[in-house]
Structure formats: C-alpha cells, structure tokens
Enzyme design. Structure first.
Site, PDB file in Angstrom:
ATOM      1  CD  GLU A 239      -4.829  -8.201   1.229  1.00 19.77           C
ATOM      2  OE1 GLU A 239      -5.685  -7.151   1.769  1.00 19.77           O
ATOM      3  OE2 GLU A 239      -3.413  -7.721   1.503  1.00 19.77           O
TER       4      GLU A 239
ATOM      5  CD  GLU B  63      -3.054  -0.912   2.554  1.00 19.50           C
ATOM      6  OE1 GLU B  63      -2.910  -0.692   3.007  1.00 19.50           O
ATOM      7  OE2 GLU B  63      -3.319  -2.746   2.458  1.00 19.50           O
TER       8      GLU B  63
ATOM      9  CG  ASN C 271      -0.293  -6.638  -1.763  1.00 21.80           C
ATOM     10  OD1 ASN C 271      -0.668  -7.447  -2.413  1.00 21.80           O
ATOM     11  ND2 ASN C 271      -1.527  -7.352  -0.955  1.00 21.80           N
TER      12      ASN C 271
ATOM     13  CG  HIS D 260      -9.722  -5.931   0.109  1.00 23.91           C
ATOM     14  ND1 HIS D 260      -9.715  -7.137   1.179  1.00 23.91           N
ATOM     15  CD2 HIS D 260      -8.367  -5.909   0.291  1.00 23.91           C
ATOM     16  CE1 HIS D 260      -9.005  -7.655   1.348  1.00 23.91           C
ATOM     17  NE2 HIS D 260      -8.427  -7.279   1.114  1.00 23.91           N
TER      18      HIS D 260
ATOM     19  CG  ASP E 189     -12.823  -9.292   0.906  1.00 25.27           C
ATOM     20  OD1 ASP E 189     -12.766  -8.006  -0.070  1.00 25.27           O
ATOM     21  OD2 ASP E 189     -12.469  -9.287   2.151  1.00 25.27           O
TER      22      ASP E 189
HETATM   23  O1  9MR Z   1      -7.251  -8.782   7.832  1.00 25.30           O
HETATM   24  C1  9MR Z   1      -6.786  -8.022   8.443  1.00 25.30           C
HETATM   25  C2  9MR Z   1      -6.946  -7.474   9.458  1.00 25.30           C
HETATM   26  O2  9MR Z   1      -7.469  -8.341  10.786  1.00 25.30           O
HETATM   27  C3  9MR Z   1      -6.868  -6.721  10.489  1.00 25.30           C
HETATM   28  O3  9MR Z   1      -7.328  -6.266  11.440  1.00 25.30           O
HETATM   29  C4  9MR Z   1      -6.407  -5.511   9.455  1.00 25.30           C
HETATM   30  C5  9MR Z   1      -5.640  -4.189   9.854  1.00 25.30           C
HETATM   31  O4  9MR Z   1      -5.468  -3.376   9.120  1.00 25.30           O
HETATM   32  O5  9MR Z   1      -6.165  -5.943   8.549  1.00 25.30           O
HETATM   33  C6  9MR Z   1      -6.249  -6.816   7.537  1.00 25.30           C
HETATM   34  O6  9MR Z   1      -5.933  -6.797   6.552  1.00 25.30           O
HETATM   35  C7  9MR Z   1      -5.166  -5.975   5.871  1.00 25.30           C
HETATM   36  C8  9MR Z   1      -4.190  -6.615   4.710  1.00 25.30           C
HETATM   37  O7  9MR Z   1      -2.908  -6.819   5.627  1.00 25.30           O
HETATM   38  C9  9MR Z   1      -3.407  -5.347   3.785  1.00 25.30           C
HETATM   39  N1  9MR Z   1      -4.506  -5.103   3.069  1.00 25.30           N
HETATM   40  C10 9MR Z   1      -5.874  -5.028   3.658  1.00 25.30           C
HETATM   41  C11 9MR Z   1      -6.610  -5.931   4.248  1.00 25.30           C
HETATM   42  C12 9MR Z   1      -7.534  -5.880   5.253  1.00 25.30           C
HETATM   43  O8  9MR Z   1      -7.838  -4.479   6.291  1.00 25.30           O
END
Ligand code: 9MR
Length: 357
Positions: A277, A171, A212, A248, A279
């Site tokens: 990732e 990011e 990513n 996402h 969804d």
């Molecule tokens: O799935 C992850 C969630 O459990 C955490 O609380 C969250 C914190 O920001 O991060 C989520 O995973 C993220 C990933 O690491 C990067 N891309 C976005 C994902 C969803 O927030």
C-alpha cells in the site's frame, strides 16, 4: 565541422538515445509523459520494467474513480496488479448477514481482466469498515466463528481462480507487538488468524495468503511480532504464503532503513513479501526539495524489494494524488503518490523507473 572522433561520439550518442527512447527510458520531457508510442514502439511501463525482474508493479483503485477515463487509461497501462481499495471489504461484500454483494469487487476484477492484470484481493478480516450488523451485537465465540468462516469462505470461493493473493488478516497487531483487541481477538483469541488462513485455503487452494499491516517496514516490535507469528504458523503448517508491508510512509518520520533486512528475514522463513500500500506523504505544501526526497524514498523502497528474491512486487495505494486517501485522513498532508493531481508523473515516478531499469 566536428572531427571524426567527435562525429563518432555524436553518432553513438544519437544511437544510444534512439535505443533508450525505443526501450522507454526517458531521455527528455517528451519521453516522460503518457503520449503513448514513441517512434512507433510502445513505451515501457512500470509493469514491463518490474516483469524483467520477475516482479509486478501494482496500484490500488476504487470504484468511484473508474468513470475518470484519463485515470483508467494510465491505470490500465502502467500496472500489472490491481487492488480494490474498498470494494472487497466486509461492509461492501456482506452488508447484511448472509447477504452478499459482489458489485464493487467484481467491477474491479473485470476491469483488471480486461487489461490482463492480476488482482491482490483486500481484505477478509479487519477491525475497520465492518458492517453494522457485525459491530452492533455481542457474539458468542461459536457464533462469531461461524460468521467469520462463512464470510471468508463465501468471498474467497466467489473470487476463486480470479485473484492472485488475499490479504486474509489485516492489521492484527498494535505498535508494541501485542495483539490488537479487535472483536475477533477478544471473542476468539489469537487462534482466529490460523483459522482464517485455513478457511481461506480450503476455499481457494491456489491463492497466495497474506497477513498485512502498516509500520512493519522496519525491524521493530511490530514487525518482530509478525516474524514470531509467521514462524509459528509455518512450524504448524498453517497455510501462510506471505507478509504484506503496507509502507504508508511520511517524510517527517524518516525512512525505514532496515527495510531490506526485514524483507530478507521473512524470506528466510520461506515466505513471500510484498510492499502492498505504498505512499510517501509530506507536510504540505510540496516543495521541489520534498518531492526530490520522496523520489529517493520510492527509489530506495523499489531497490530494497529487488534486492530480496522473495519480495514479489510493489503496489502503490492508488497512483495519483487526485485519489489519495491521505488528505482526508491527515489534514495538511498529501502529495504522497508518484503522479500528481493532474495525472502528470512526479520525480518519484522517474525514480521508480530508474530503480527498475
Ligand atoms: O483507501 C482506503 C480508503 O478509501 C478508506 O476510506 C479507508 C478506511 O479506513 O481505508 C483505506 O485503505 C486502508 C486499507 O484498507 C488498509 N490499510 C490502510 C489503508 C488506508 O487507510
């Protein structure tokens, strides 16, 4: 008494159904579920179907879920790639400066190994989920560079030979394609990305190294920024192997129709791509209509990846609505994954199978 022709048709239909059942293609409700072997033969999984195309099909998971045995059974069966949702992030792996903790990440790597699954490791450099010791202090460039290098190399070395790929930087860009003003960018300048890739490569020359991000599925300012950066890094022989498109998606914002073109342009730079990732969330309540639209999107995304040779695989951001991150982050939204909260497959699951079949 049916005619000879009709009997032949019936026999053919019966034989076809048997073949479909044996190969795991759903022919009825019984074939869809997870009751295990159908007619003595193991049913095909998403991983099996993806492997026929030279791809993988993965899921994220997280440590607290691993006590749920109904959940881990499907996780171990359906997928051939696992991503730790949180266990390898900086707050988890280096909670105090120079003090490393591999407990969470190792648990997931061990589980994956037990199920003959590969691991997409996530993530080394990210502005979020950083430990307090790092965010709570002003760093000079020299100090932060040393901290970053040590973090990357210690973690990548720990997992050397055990992971297929790393999301090295996560990011890094804003929606308009400018650099996100993270502590790394502000202190070290944009060169931190090339440095991070080089340090990771030194520590594990065989791991595939990725950048990513989310909202880079379609062609647009943010994916253009990745395209320009990737091109520049390749020209400078910086060790970059792939671009991860998080994907996402949300039904209310529309499908990224330029996904396939976008994947293809990165391929032409000589890079792998992956949907990392996935969804597809929706405004709740979920209706049959929304679930059908969601299924179409999962099908379209899967087909887009299969159409582009260097799109190496797809990972869903966990597989069941039971453990999705969406409801906590987007109140009133959810139902984003191919299995529901009871671990039953949804239309999206069937759509992915069809796309892979
Ligand atoms: O799935 C992850 C969630 O459990 C955490 O609380 C969250 C914190 O920001 O991060 C989520 O995973 C993220 C990933 O690491 C990067 N891309 C976005 C994902 C969803 O927030």
């Amino acid at each position: 008494m049916p005619s000879t022709a009709a009997r032949t048709r019936l026999r053919l239909a019966g034989a076809l159904a048997a073949v479909l059942v044996a190969s795991g293609v759903a022919t009825g409700p019984a074939a869809q579920a997870h009751e295990g072997p159908a007619h003595g033969k193991p049913r095909t999984t998403l991983a099996d179907l993806a492997q026929r195309h030279g791809r993988y099909f993965g899921s994220a998971t997280d440590n607290p879920e691993l006590t749920d045995t109904a959940y881990t059974k499907i996780l171990g069966e359906e997928f051939d790639m696992i991503t730790p949702g949180n266990g390898m992030k900086w707050y988890a792996t280096e909670p105090q400066q120079g003090v490393f903790d591999w407990t969470a990440g190792d648990e997931i790597v061990d589980l994956a190994r037990d199920h003959h699954q590969k691991v997409r490791a996530h993530t080394l450099v990210w502005h979020s989920q950083l430990p307090g010791w790092l965010t709570g202090k002003e760093w000079t460039a020299d100090e932060l560079r040393a901290v970053l290098k040590n973090h990357i190399q210690t973690e990548v070395r720990h997992y050397r030979g055990k992971v297929y790929a790393w999301d090295v930087v996560n990011e890094a860009f804003n929606e308009d394609g400018t650099y996100r003003e993270t502590v790394f960018y502000k202190t070290l300048g944009p060169g931190y990305i090339a440095d991070a890739l080089r340090w990771a490569h030194q520590a594990d020359p065989k791991a595939k190294l990725y950048l990513n991000d989310y909202n880079i599925e379609a062609v647009g300012p943010k994916s253009d920024a990745y395209y320009a950066l990737a091109k520049e890094l390749k020209a400078r022989r910086v060790p970059l192997d792939g671009i991860g498109l998080q994907a996402h998606l949300a039904l209310q914002y529309g499908y990224p129709t330029t996904l396939e073109d976008n994947l293809r342009r990165f391929s032409r730079l000589g890079l792998d791509t992956a949907l990392t990732e996935v969804d597809v969330r929706m405004l709740l309540p979920a209706t049959d209509e929304k679930l059908a639209q969601q299924a179409d999107w999962y099908r379209d995304m899967t087909e887009a990846c299969l159409e582009v040779r260097r799109c190496v695989g797809i990972t869903v951001w966990d597989y069941t609505d039971k453990y999705s991150w969406i409801p906590a982050f987007f109140p009133g939204q959810g139902a984003a994954l191919p299995w529901d909260e009871q671990l039953a497959p949804k239309p999206a699951y069937q759509a992915i199978r069809e796309a892979l079949s």
